[in-house]
Design a protein around this motif. Structure first.
Motif, PDB file in Angstrom:
ATOM      1  N   MET A   1       0.824  -1.199   0.000  1.00 58.21           N
ATOM      2  CA  MET A   1       0.000   0.000   0.000  1.00 58.21           C
ATOM      3  C   MET A   1       0.862   1.253   0.000  1.00 58.21           C
ATOM      4  SD  MET A   1      -3.162   0.556   2.584  1.00 58.21           S
ATOM      5  CE  MET A   1      -2.101   0.572   4.026  1.00 58.21           C
ATOM      6  N   THR A   2       1.985   1.200   0.725  1.00 56.76           N
ATOM      7  CA  THR A   2       2.817   2.398   0.842  1.00 56.76           C
ATOM      8  C   THR A   2       3.942   2.408  -0.176  1.00 56.76           C
ATOM      9  OG1 THR A   2       4.158   1.264   2.474  1.00 56.76           O
ATOM     10  CG2 THR A   2       2.365   2.618   3.305  1.00 56.76           C
ATOM     11  N   GLY A   3       4.089   1.285  -0.913  1.00 52.64           N
ATOM     12  CA  GLY A   3       5.183   1.209  -1.882  1.00 52.64           C
ATOM     13  C   GLY A   3       6.550   1.167  -1.227  1.00 52.64           C
ATOM     14  N   GLU A   4       6.592   0.587  -0.022  1.00 47.70           N
ATOM     15  CA  GLU A   4       7.850   0.586   0.729  1.00 47.70           C
ATOM     16  C   GLU A   4       8.400  -0.825   0.894  1.00 47.70           C
ATOM     17  OE1 GLU A   4       9.394   3.219   2.070  1.00 47.70           O
ATOM     18  OE2 GLU A   4       7.926   4.807   2.400  1.00 47.70           O
ATOM     19  N   SER A   5       8.046  -1.742  -0.034  1.00 52.10           N
ATOM     20  CA  SER A   5       8.464  -3.142   0.126  1.00 52.10           C
ATOM     21  C   SER A   5       9.962  -3.276   0.323  1.00 52.10           C
ATOM     22  CB  SER A   5       8.036  -3.947  -1.100  1.00 52.10           C
ATOM     23  OG  SER A   5       6.649  -3.857  -1.264  1.00 52.10           O
ATOM     24  N   ALA A   6      10.725  -2.393  -0.338  1.00 54.08           N
ATOM     25  CA  ALA A   6      12.185  -2.504  -0.263  1.00 54.08           C
ATOM     26  C   ALA A   6      12.708  -2.203   1.131  1.00 54.08           C
ATOM     27  CB  ALA A   6      12.823  -1.547  -1.276  1.00 54.08           C
ATOM     28  N   ARG A   7      11.886  -1.545   1.957  1.00 55.58           N
ATOM     29  CA  ARG A   7      12.391  -1.170   3.281  1.00 55.58           C
ATOM     30  C   ARG A   7      12.234  -2.283   4.315  1.00 55.58           C
ATOM     31  NH1 ARG A   7       9.945   3.611   5.939  1.00 55.58           N
ATOM     32  NH2 ARG A   7      11.750   3.744   7.284  1.00 55.58           N
TER      33      ARG A   7
END
Lengths: 481, 313
Positions: free
Chosen positions: A360-366
């Motif tokens: 949802m936040t587009g933060e999968s890489a984090r």
């Protein structure tokens, strides 16, 4: 003469040993403290000598209570001793009283049915018991009309009414604030007197220090250290005991105050909040800057969690204003819940839950770097919430909140369900996040020492709280009136 | 007090709604009401167009509906339920006559269900997952799934026709009570056993149950002193709601067993388009529901003082 002797008590779950052979002796007039973290086996030990182990667990060893000698492998035989020789002070006294029976009756019935007094005598004894505890008026009340402290004293009177000489107190201070904790410790000591036996199971170091007596330190079902409580706590021999003691918020070194710059993330002015027609607090004002840690402390029921909810906009103020910085969206304000287990869907894998947020936040890489930063193993993501420790789960909920890149995290008693070592770690991480991510932290805790040593500024709420020294001279906190 | 006022308001709302709804439904039923009423009065074989016309003009059935309804509501204010279109007797009189028979049947059925359901439920709840618990689940689910008319027929075939132990229908003797009340009771017990079982299992898992045992009370004492009282609160509340099932059951069961009660009368009144009778009967049943639940509220409040204090705070 010793009241309670347990010899070589072990607890097994099938082939797995949960508690390695443990022997203990409770002598009259001297409390015995079993200290350990969650999962150390301290509660299993108490259950083994009470004959109340959950189905599936097997205990072995010999238990001598007064003149009775029993085998821990035959739990059924213990029942006859309950109330008469040995009694338990439950963890949550409020829930341990029958909600539909008057407090006095709950004490009277034990005098009548267990001790075998006549109805009139039992009633007289119960009211004198309650009178001694300062509860004369409470006898006619139902449990929901009692305060937590009164319920605790009613439970003590009820537990002892059957005439048991030995009291086992299992985490008697769970969820209590410092003032109530000391009351409970004093009450237990005075109730024990010179002839009673008292076994206290706890992870609360302040309680242990106050009780004194003898101590057994447990870890993962093994005895780490034994000795006089005072000696163990002042000069521990084992590294683990020292780590456990160092994790006590009282002995933390104070966190260096963070730099405060830029406009505040939230600005609170003259805030009053009422619940159920009762005003919780009024005239509260403070602000929290980016990267700052603001602490709120006070006894249970003073409204500190409600204050945090008001800051998030979850509770409407009765008066005053809460101004959240205009450029931050609603998701910039996140909440960390008290019970991490309840904050995750029970039947989904943790990885799935986190991925939903990350997508949802587009933060999968984090996710991966954050796992590393918070000291979590990636294999945890394969599990469900029930199969992960509370400390790990609370760190995962911090991770979940961070995926939103919040401007402020409201941490509502984030460590009250965690053991001291884990607590120190989780709180340390919150401080680090404030520093590295520039997230403002609103830390709510009943533990004044924890807040004092973590926050840049502290707001004490509630009348019974002693004024805390304001650690930061430039603090803008104004005490409520 | 506040609760009583709100119940009183509820009773008035129920009365108006039931009166209006039954009136509208009776008016919109297909067929000629005058023929049906005449059939009810004189028997089907003796009805002809002239008799129907006589009834029509006597009762003003062609007249507008609204004044008729307002008239009925107005009479209701003076506690006048009107007269039966068929028998010509005051509705109040007819209902009072039939209500006794129904109340006796319902009362015995309820008593029987409370003797069967909750004790089994409590025993099952004390050992969740035990043999009794699993059997009870199967039996109660099965009983609940069988419609009451079918259950009645099964019992009639089994006990009255095959074994010839009991009369299949009738009224007047004690043995006539057994089959209809048993049919009703089994349906009720199937559900209140589950309610008692769930409440018991929940309560036996609470810290205060454990603590009562630790105080030294025996299993029996813990159950009698701390179990029953706590189980009774959800159970009583549920019994109040079961009144609906009971009324529903009474209508069906009375028709099957030929029981001269209010349910039987209701069915006949509907067939013969006896509007005042239908309105009166439905009204008595609806107000009965409010009354039963008010009583249960008061009893529960006496047992469980928690709600009262919260409302006061």
């Amino acid at each position: 003469m010793s009241f309670l002797t347990a010899t070589d008590i072990t607890v097994r779950d099938g082939a797995q040993t949960l508690l390695e052979p443990l022997s203990l002796t409770v002598t009259p007039g001297e409390p015995l403290i079993i200290l350990g973290e969650t999962g150390s086996g301290k509660s299993l030990m108490a259950q083994a000598i009470m004959g109340t182990l959950p189905a599936g667990l097997r205990a072995q060893g010999e238990v001598r209570i007064g003149a009775h000698t029993l085998s821990a492998s035959e739990p059924r035989r213990f029942r006859g001793l309950w109330g008469r020789e040995i009694s338990v002070l439950p963890q949550e006294p409020w829930l341990s009283l029958d909600p539909l029976m008057r407090a006095g009756t709950q004490v009277t019935e034990a005098h009548r049915l267990v001790r075998g007094l006549s109805a009139a005598d039992a009633k007289a004894r119960a009211s004198s018991d309650l009178g001694q505890l300062g509860l004369t008026a409470a006898a006619r009340h139902y449990p929901h009309q009692l305060s937590g402290g009164m319920a605790q004293r009613v439970a003590i009177a009820a537990a002892r009414a059957g005439g048991a000489g030995i009291v086992i107190a299992d985490e008697p201070t769970k969820g209590l604030d410092a003032a109530r904790r000391d009351d409970v410790a004093d009450l237990l000591l005075s109730e024990m007197g010179d002839n009673g036996g008292l076994l206290v199971i706890t992870h609360d170091l302040a309680l242990a220090r106050r009780m004194g007596g003898q101590m057994i330190v447990l870890r993962q079902g093994k005895v780490v250290e034994t000795g006089a409580t005072e000696t163990v706590m002042s000069a521990a021999r084992e590294a683990y005991t020292r780590a456990l003691l160092a994790a006590d918020p009282e002995s933390w070194t104070r966190r260096a105050p963070s730099r405060r710059d830029g406009p505040p993330v939230v600005d609170v002015h003259g805030l009053s909040v009422a619940r159920g027609g009762r005003e919780l607090f009024s005239g509260v004002g403070f602000d929290v800057a980016a990267g700052g840690v603001f602490g709120i402390t006070g006894p249970s029921g003073c409204g500190k969690s409600t204050l945090g909810d008001a800051v998030l906009g979850l509770v409407a103020p009765a008066a005053g204003t809460v101004t959240r910085r205009a450029d931050i969206g609603p998701h910039g304000f996140q909440k960390l819940y008290q019970d991490p287990v309840a904050a995750f869907p029970r039947k989904r894998r943790l990885g799935e839950t986190l991925n939903d947020v990350a997508r949802m936040t587009g933060e999968s890489a984090r996710v991966a770097p954050l796992l590393e930063q918070l000291g979590l193993s990636p294999t945890l993501l394969e599990r469900r919430p029930g199969a992960v420790s509370g400390g790990e789960l609370q760190r995962l909920s911090i991770l979940r909140a961070l995926l939103r890149r919040p401007a402020l995290i409201f941490a509502d008693e984030p460590t009250s369900r965690l053991d001291p070592i884990t607590q120190a770690r989780v709180i340390g991480m919150l401080g680090e996040i404030a520093m590295t991510e520039g997230t403002a932290i609103l830390l709510v805790s009943h533990d004044a020492a924890l807040v004092r040593n973590t926050a840049d500024a502290v707001l004490p709420l509630g009348k019974t709280v002693l004024p805390e020294p304001q650690p930061d001279a430039a603090s803008v906190a104004t005490a409520p009136h | 007090m506040k609760a009583l006022t709100s119940r009183l308001v509820q009773a008035v709302v129920v009365a108006v709604l039931i009166g209006t709804a039954t009136f509208v439904m009776m008016r919109s039923l297909p067929g000629d009401a005058a023929w049906r009423i005449a059939a009810g009065r004189y028997g089907y074989d003796n009805v002809d167009a002239a008799a129907a016309e006589a009834v029509r003009s006597e009762l003003g059935l062609d007249g507008p509906a609204l004044p008729a309804l307002l008239q009925w509501l107005g009479d209701l204010l003076t506690l006048d339920f009107g007269t039966s279109l068929v028998s010509g007797q005051p509705v109040m009189h007819e209902i009072a006559h039939q209500l006794g028979a129904s109340a006796a049947l319902a009362g015995i059925a309820l008593l029987l269900s409370v003797l069967i359901g909750p004790p089994l439920g409590i025993l099952a709840g004390l050992r969740p997952g035990g043999v009794l618990d699993r059997c009870l689940l199967v039996v109660s689910t099965g009983l609940k799934a069988v419609p009451q008319f079918l259950l009645a027929l099964i019992l009639i075939v089994l006990l009255a026709v095959q074994l010839r132990l009991l009369p299949a229908a009738g009224h007047g003797e004690a043995r006539h009570f057994i089959l209809p009340s048993l049919t009703l009771a089994l349906g009720l017990a199937a559900v209140n056993a589950r309610i008692a079982r769930d409440a018991m299992a929940r309560i036996a898992d609470m810290p205060f149950w454990r603590f009562a045992e630790w105080k030294g009370l025996s299993r029996r004492e813990v159950l009698m002193r701390h179990g029953l009282r706590n189980v009774s609160v959800p159970l009583l509340t549920y019994l109040g709601l079961q009144f609906v099932t009971l009324v529903e059951g009474v209508v069906v069961i009375e028709a099957i067993f030929g029981w001269p009660g209010i349910g039987h009368a209701l069915v006949h009144a509907i067939f013969s388009r006896d509007v005042p009778m239908v309105q009166g009967t439905a009204l008595v049943l609806g107000l009965g529901f409010v009354l039963v639940n008010t009583c249960i509220d008061l009893i529960v409040r006496r047992i469980d003082p928690r709600g009262e204090t919260e409302a006061r705070a």
